[in-house]
Design an enzyme around this catalytic site. Structure first.
Site, PDB file in Angstrom:
ATOM      1  N   CYS A   2      -0.572 -15.273  -0.857  1.00  0.00           N
ATOM      2  CA  CYS A   2      -1.901 -15.728  -0.508  1.00  0.00           C
ATOM      3  C   CYS A   2      -1.785 -16.634   0.708  1.00  0.00           C
ATOM      4  CB  CYS A   2      -2.490 -16.503  -1.680  1.00  0.00           C
ATOM      5  SG  CYS A   2      -2.465 -15.546  -3.200  1.00  0.00           S
ATOM      6  N   ARG A  27      -2.300 -12.339   4.819  1.00  0.00           N
ATOM      7  CA  ARG A  27      -1.462 -12.648   3.649  1.00  0.00           C
ATOM      8  C   ARG A  27      -2.087 -12.198   2.335  1.00  0.00           C
ATOM      9  NH1 ARG A  27       2.326 -16.464   5.158  1.00  0.00           N
ATOM     10  NH2 ARG A  27       2.745 -16.867   2.967  1.00  0.00           N
ATOM     11  N   TRP A  74      -4.235 -12.647  -2.667  1.00  0.00           N
ATOM     12  CA  TRP A  74      -3.705 -11.337  -3.036  1.00  0.00           C
ATOM     13  C   TRP A  74      -3.395 -11.469  -4.520  1.00  0.00           C
ATOM     14  CZ3 TRP A  74       0.952  -9.361  -4.981  1.00  0.00           C
ATOM     15  CH2 TRP A  74       1.117  -7.974  -4.855  1.00  0.00           C
ATOM     16  N   ASN A 100      -0.200 -20.598  -3.429  1.00  0.00           N
ATOM     17  CA  ASN A 100       0.462 -19.333  -3.106  1.00  0.00           C
ATOM     18  C   ASN A 100       1.753 -19.312  -3.910  1.00  0.00           C
ATOM     19  OD1 ASN A 100       1.620 -17.059  -1.867  1.00  0.00           O
ATOM     20  ND2 ASN A 100       2.564 -18.336  -0.282  1.00  0.00           N
ATOM     21  N   GLY A 101       1.961 -18.273  -4.702  1.00  0.00           N
ATOM     22  CA  GLY A 101       3.220 -18.193  -5.453  1.00  0.00           C
ATOM     23  C   GLY A 101       3.000 -17.680  -6.857  1.00  0.00           C
ATOM     24  N   GLU A 481      10.075   6.267   7.470  1.00  0.00           N
ATOM     25  CA  GLU A 481       9.146   5.291   8.043  1.00  0.00           C
ATOM     26  C   GLU A 481       7.792   5.957   8.360  1.00  0.00           C
ATOM     27  OE1 GLU A 481       8.945   2.242   8.160  1.00  0.00           O
ATOM     28  OE2 GLU A 481       7.610   1.732   9.799  1.00  0.00           O
ATOM     29  N   LYS A 485       4.305   4.735   6.764  1.00  0.00           N
ATOM     30  CA  LYS A 485       3.147   4.323   7.572  1.00  0.00           C
ATOM     31  C   LYS A 485       1.910   5.076   7.124  1.00  0.00           C
ATOM     32  CE  LYS A 485       4.242   1.443   8.830  1.00  0.00           C
ATOM     33  NZ  LYS A 485       5.437   0.666   8.939  1.00  0.00           N
ATOM     34  N   GLU A 488       0.686   4.048   3.439  1.00  0.00           N
ATOM     35  CA  GLU A 488       0.184   2.693   3.227  1.00  0.00           C
ATOM     36  C   GLU A 488      -1.182   2.442   3.851  1.00  0.00           C
ATOM     37  OE1 GLU A 488       2.345  -0.677   4.886  1.00  0.00           O
ATOM     38  OE2 GLU A 488       3.196   0.617   6.410  1.00  0.00           O
ATOM     39  N   HIS A 504      16.954  21.051  -2.281  1.00  0.00           N
ATOM     40  CA  HIS A 504      17.373  20.595  -3.612  1.00  0.00           C
ATOM     41  C   HIS A 504      16.179  20.129  -4.443  1.00  0.00           C
ATOM     42  CE1 HIS A 504      21.521  21.029  -2.431  1.00  0.00           C
ATOM     43  NE2 HIS A 504      21.198  20.419  -1.294  1.00  0.00           N
ATOM     44  N   LYS A 603       0.518  -8.698   4.036  1.00  0.00           N
ATOM     45  CA  LYS A 603       1.573  -8.631   5.043  1.00  0.00           C
ATOM     46  C   LYS A 603       2.887  -9.201   4.542  1.00  0.00           C
ATOM     47  CE  LYS A 603       3.161  -8.104   9.232  1.00  0.00           C
ATOM     48  NZ  LYS A 603       3.554  -6.707   9.504  1.00  0.00           N
TER      49      LYS A 603
HETATM   50  C1  F6R Z   1       5.356  -1.647   5.863  1.00  0.00           C
HETATM   51  C2  F6R Z   1       5.705  -3.046   5.761  1.00  0.00           C
HETATM   52  C3  F6R Z   1       6.530  -3.496   4.616  1.00  0.00           C
HETATM   53  C4  F6R Z   1       7.524  -4.580   5.080  1.00  0.00           C
HETATM   54  C5  F6R Z   1       8.273  -5.152   3.878  1.00  0.00           C
HETATM   55  C6  F6R Z   1       9.333  -6.144   4.290  1.00  0.00           C
HETATM   56  O1  F6R Z   1       4.616  -1.381   7.000  1.00  0.00           O
HETATM   57  O2  F6R Z   1       5.311  -3.835   6.563  1.00  0.00           O
HETATM   58  O3  F6R Z   1       7.189  -2.439   4.011  1.00  0.00           O
HETATM   59  O4  F6R Z   1       8.417  -4.013   5.984  1.00  0.00           O
HETATM   60  O5  F6R Z   1       7.361  -5.769   3.017  1.00  0.00           O
HETATM   61  O6  F6R Z   1       8.779  -7.195   5.008  1.00  0.00           O
HETATM   62  P1  F6R Z   1       9.664  -8.176   5.876  1.00  0.00           P
HETATM   63  O7  F6R Z   1      10.252  -7.396   6.985  1.00  0.00           O
HETATM   64  O8  F6R Z   1       8.695  -9.211   6.333  1.00  0.00           O
HETATM   65  O9  F6R Z   1      10.715  -8.731   4.969  1.00  0.00           O
END
Ligand code: F6R
Length: 608
Positions: A2, A27, A74, A100-101, A481, A485, A488, A504, A603
């Site tokens: 959060c 966040r 969040w 937050n936590g 990746e 992308k 998500e 497989h 994020k």
């Molecule tokens: C996907 C994404 C997440 C982060 C993951 C790790 O687009 O952003 O999968 O890569 O949560 O985050 P960091 O790099 O901040 O440890």
């Protein structure tokens, strides 16, 4: 995960809190609220839903005062509905709290507090904190916070205000980020600098396990035992523009477009004459690096994908056995190490709970930890023996883009550096790689120019139900990746697979409705990948291929293709991923989705 903010001073408090919450919204964004002390009364405004709804509410029911706290959530415990939205208040509505936590022992504490007569209004784990503070309110807010934190287990950062102590913002942190700022006229606390960037130009990164009492012109930091701590004051180096969307409709698109600039600055910084400069905070000597016999990379999500590429190139250039683990697995795996193992965390935010835990696991075993981290002064930065700064600049879009390519390029430099040290990379090899890296930002720019072409492909497939992404070698990670992308931000079921593994199992999914993104730049596994595409075509799949300019063979068997410039194999994951970032972006926006606020995500994943 959060965002929290608090402010005391002469500005319009709700506006300061809202401004901060907008910048902390990445966040968490499922509900938000503020609490302000107004004429000796605690006034709370909170709403489930988007921050714009809180803004509307505050416009309708304005409140004024000189001290307040705010929160953007969040949800972990309890649905995003009004009673679970922070600020949370005590039984008498005199104390307000934002957290937050996660409080791991909240059920036991709740039982204890309920037995003493406390009334709980939410299903959150955090509410116990405000009741614990209430228990000792007669001893003053700071003392009550000190007694409360002693009872908590888990990780937390919180800020609290009380009508009985109305000039003070009291905050505490244990394993969750928190910063504060103050001057003679005002003071503030926030989850990160972006919350206060428009007001202050100096910041204190609050030390772990400490309590801060903030007033105008005053900031007293003590540890949980009550001993005063001195924490350095840092200059704020990021600019409001760095965390502004500018001319772009979304942060994600802005950050995709920033990649040439970001990569250019990394390349300029890391190339030093005919050698490599990994930065002043490496923290590990060349002699120690020479002795490393094994590297364990641990990271989550996109950063884990970068780690997969790191493994390929570190093993190739430096001939060091390298493993890559997902942090949430690594931390509980009881992995086997020897004293010459180097552990590397990779993290954009530097605050990912599982990655921090993995790092601590390494430290407990007395291993050296060298991390790749984007946010300076983050927990991973502070707890590692050394870091390589990712240098991507602030990344706000929830879907990571520029941090990913920046991580790959930094890993490339690290692999070359280790290779040189260990004698596996010659001066001629180095010159060839540095030339490829110098050329990269310009090539990325060329790929970004294909944006409208990629949008046309997105239009064709935006209603597809499933996608398959295939790649091999270094570009296996690109397939993973690309799939991440897409899923998500568009919520389309997308599976990334090593193309050689397709037969497989996943090949069974292919039919004439299945778009298959095939990453096949010209690399050492080009022919193998071409065979895999043929196999998909034979099952009537629809290949959308990423190819090297001039590659008529892959183009010839693909339904659609996007051409990237001819490049060195080792930089091909950077160039190949850009079309996949843009494809995901356009599919999501064509579906009318909010790419910067994908559902259920945040994020920075600061909870386990
Ligand atoms: C996907 C994404 C997440 C982060 C993951 C790790 O687009 O952003 O999968 O890569 O949560 O985050 P960091 O790099 O901040 O440890």
């Amino acid at each position: 995960m959060c965002g929290i903010i608090g402010y005391v001073g002469g500005r319009d408090v709700p506006s300061v809190l809202l401004g901060g919450l907008w910048r902390l919204e990445y966040r968490g964004y499922d509900s938000s609220g503020i609490a302000v002390i107004s004429n000796s009364e605690l006034v709370v405004r909170k709403v489930p839903g988007k921050l714009s709804e809180l803004e509307e509410l505050i416009k309708r029911k304005h409140v004024s005062g000189t001290i307040g706290i705010g929160h953007t959530r969040w949800a972990t415990h309890g649905l995003p509905q009004e009673n679970n939205t922070h600020p949370l208040v005590d039984c008498n509505e005199e104390i307000a709290l934002v957290v937050n936590g996660i409080i791991e022992n909240y059920l036991a504490l709740k039982d204890e507090l309920e037995a003493k007569g406390h009334i709980f209004r939410s299903l959150t784990d955090s509410e116990v904190i405000v009741h614990l503070i209430e228990e000792n309110r007669s001893r003053g807010l700071a003392e009550a916070v000190k007694l409360a934190v002693k009872k908590l287990t888990g990780n937390f950062a919180f800020a609290v205000i009380s009508i009985n102590d109305r000039n003070k913002l009291v905050c505490a942190r244990h394993d969750a980020p928190l910063i504060c700022c103050y001057n003679s006229k005002e003071a503030a606390v926030a989850s990160d600098i972006s919350g206060v960037i428009s007001i202050f130009d100096e910041v204190i990164y609050i030390p772990n396990d400490s309590i801060v009492v903030l007033q105008k012109g005053k900031c007293i930091i003590t540890n949980f035992q009550g001993r005063t701590i001195k924490a350095p004051v840092h200059q704020v180096t990021i600019d409001v523009q760095d965390i502004d969307k500018g001319r772009f409709p979304h942060f994600m698109l802005k950050e995709i477009y920033e990649q040439p600039k970001v990569l250019h600055s990394i390349v300029s910084e890391r190339i030093a004459g005919d050698g490599i400069r990994l930065g002043s905070e490496l923290g590990i000597s060349d002699a120690e690096l020479k002795k490393v016999s094994r590297i364990v990379i641990q990271a989550c999500g996109t950063s884990w994908h970068a780690g997969l590429i790191g493994k390929y190139i570190i093993e190739k250039f430096a001939r060091i056995h390298t493993e890559v683990d997902i942090s949430s697995e690594f931390r509980y795996r009881d992995a086997v190490f020897d004293s010459d193992t180097l552990v590397m965390a990779i993290s954009q935010s530097g605050e990912t709970a599982d990655t921090i835990a993995g790092l601590r696991e390494a430290k407990v075993k007395f291993l050296k930890a060298l991390s790749l981290v984007n946010v300076l002064q983050s927990s991973i930065h502070r707890e590692s023996d050394g870091i390589i700064e990712i240098m991507a600049g602030p990344e706000i879009g929830v879907a990571s883009t520029k941090a990913y390519t920046a991580e790959i390029v930094n890993l490339h430099f690290l692999a070359l550096y280790l290779g040189l040290l260990r004698g596996f990379v010659s001066r001629a090899d180095l010159a060839e790689h540095l030339a490829a890296l110098e050329e990269l930002p310009g090539q990325v720019e060329q790929v970004i120019k294909l944006d409208s072409e990629i949008r046309e492909i997105a239009k064709i497939f935006c209603n597809s139900r499933d996608f398959l992404f295939l790649g091999r070698g270094l570009n296996y990670a690109t397939a993973l990746e690309g799939a991440l992308k897409l899923k998500e931000i568009s919520y389309i079921n997308a599976t990334g697979y090593a193309a050689g593994e397709m037969k497989h199992g996943p090949i069974a999914m292919i039919d004439n409705k299945m778009p298959i993104v095939c990453v096949n730049p010209r690399t050492s596994v080009y022919e193998k990948m071409l065979n895999n595409i043929q196999e998909a075509v034979a099952r009537k799949g629809i290949p959308i291929s990423i190819v090297t300019r001039g590659d008529r063979r892959t183009r010839g068997i693909s339904a659609y293709s996007v051409s990237i410039p001819e490049c060195h194999e080792c930089v091909s994951p950077v160039l190949s991923v850009i079309p996949l970032q843009l494809l995901a972006y356009h599919i999501a926006t064509l579906k009318g989705l909010d790419v910067d606020r994908p559902r259920n995500l945040a994020k920075s994943v600061t909870v386990e």
